[in-house]
Design a protein around this motif. Structure first.
Motif, PDB file in Angstrom:
ATOM      1  N   LEU A  20       0.896  -1.129  -0.151  1.00 25.32           N
ATOM      2  CA  LEU A  20      -0.064   0.031  -0.228  1.00 25.32           C
ATOM      3  C   LEU A  20       0.759   1.266   0.134  1.00 25.32           C
ATOM      4  N   ASP A  21       1.951   1.182   0.850  1.00 25.21           N
ATOM      5  CA  ASP A  21       2.771   2.377   0.883  1.00 25.21           C
ATOM      6  C   ASP A  21       3.366   2.765  -0.495  1.00 25.21           C
ATOM      7  N   LEU A  23       2.437   1.570  -3.550  1.00 26.24           N
ATOM      8  CA  LEU A  23       1.360   1.950  -4.541  1.00 26.24           C
ATOM      9  C   LEU A  23       0.910   3.399  -4.398  1.00 26.24           C
ATOM     10  N   THR A  24       0.901   3.798  -3.174  1.00 27.87           N
ATOM     11  CA  THR A  24       0.456   5.305  -2.959  1.00 27.87           C
ATOM     12  C   THR A  24       1.559   6.160  -3.388  1.00 27.87           C
ATOM     13  N   LYS A  25       2.891   5.784  -3.093  1.00 29.26           N
ATOM     14  CA  LYS A  25       3.998   6.731  -3.561  1.00 29.26           C
ATOM     15  C   LYS A  25       4.187   6.566  -4.904  1.00 29.26           C
ATOM     16  N   TRP A  27       1.796   6.394  -7.110  1.00 26.35           N
ATOM     17  CA  TRP A  27       0.888   7.155  -7.688  1.00 26.35           C
ATOM     18  C   TRP A  27       1.104   8.583  -7.440  1.00 26.35           C
ATOM     19  N   ILE A  28       1.851   9.157  -6.248  1.00 30.98           N
ATOM     20  CA  ILE A  28       2.229  10.200  -6.101  1.00 30.98           C
ATOM     21  C   ILE A  28       3.216  10.772  -7.003  1.00 30.98           C
ATOM     22  N   PHE A  49      -2.224  17.349  -0.428  1.00 36.46           N
ATOM     23  CA  PHE A  49      -0.948  16.443  -1.020  1.00 36.46           C
ATOM     24  C   PHE A  49      -0.099  17.388  -1.035  1.00 36.46           C
ATOM     25  N   ILE A 122       1.305  13.256   2.604  1.00 34.84           N
ATOM     26  CA  ILE A 122       0.075  13.394   3.234  1.00 34.84           C
ATOM     27  C   ILE A 122       0.248  14.564   4.352  1.00 34.84           C
ATOM     28  N   ASN A 135       3.316   9.794   5.249  1.00 34.91           N
ATOM     29  CA  ASN A 135       3.105   8.869   4.091  1.00 34.91           C
ATOM     30  C   ASN A 135       2.704   7.520   4.914  1.00 34.91           C
ATOM     31  N   VAL A 136       2.119   6.747   4.022  1.00 34.82           N
ATOM     32  CA  VAL A 136       1.267   5.552   4.498  1.00 34.82           C
ATOM     33  C   VAL A 136       2.137   4.594   5.687  1.00 34.82           C
TER      34      VAL A 136
END
Length: 168
Positions: A20-21, A23-25, A27-28, A49, A122, A135-136
């Motif tokens: 998850l961490d 993937l979100t990074k 994406w960012i 963001f 975040i 971050n996550v």
């Protein structure tokens, strides 16, 4: 050595946090293009963001970049210790906490090795209460530490004086 189901659960939580961490990074980094624009309002002014290259530890503490490899090695050692602890753990809350902290630490290690910094994005600084960008992985570490404290308090309260902690 046989790995218990609880230890496997801890490793599963860690893997879920890492995925998850990252993937979100990703994406960012690529999808939102924060690196170029700096900040994107999400729920202004509460949540944005924001692009932050964190050379320190969680929430930007001890930043500066000089400690990149030291922080990387420290995080790997802590993660190895947590992985070993998971093998001995006998409570669900404890293995959840271990998995969250381990996954968060390894998620940030991946960034340190790849980029030389951790990608944070975040941003709740618009609240005026919480000035850090995170971050996550940072969130998982924080939640995991809180759960470790709760587990410790719970197991201390459940055990009579001089008795071993209760297993759950």
């Amino acid at each position: 050595m046989k790995i218990s189901r609880l230890a496997l659960a801890a490793y599963g939580f860690a893997l879920a946090v890492i995925v998850l961490d990252q993937l979100t990074k990703a994406w960012i980094i690529s999808g939102v293009s924060l690196h170029e624009v700096g900040q994107v309002p999400v729920l202004p002014p509460i949540l944005n963001f924001s692009w932050v290259e964190n050379t320190g530890v969680s929430f930007g503490l001890f930043g500066g970049g000089e400690a990149r490899w030291g922080l990387t090695i420290f995080s790997l050692v802590v993660s190895a210790g947590l992985a070993w602890w998971a093998l001995k753990a006998d409570r669900r809350l404890l293995v959840t906490a271990i998995g969250l902290v381990m996954g968060g630490a390894l998620g940030n290690v991946i960034d340190r090795v790849r980029f030389g910094y951790v990608v944070d994005f975040i941003d709740f600084s618009g609240t005026g209460v919480f000035p850090w960008v995170f971050n996550v992985a940072d969130s998982a570490i924080t939640i995991g530490v809180v759960l470790l404290i709760i587990d410790s308090l719970k197991s201390e309260r459940a055990a009579p004086v001089g008795a071993a902690p209760e297993k759950s």
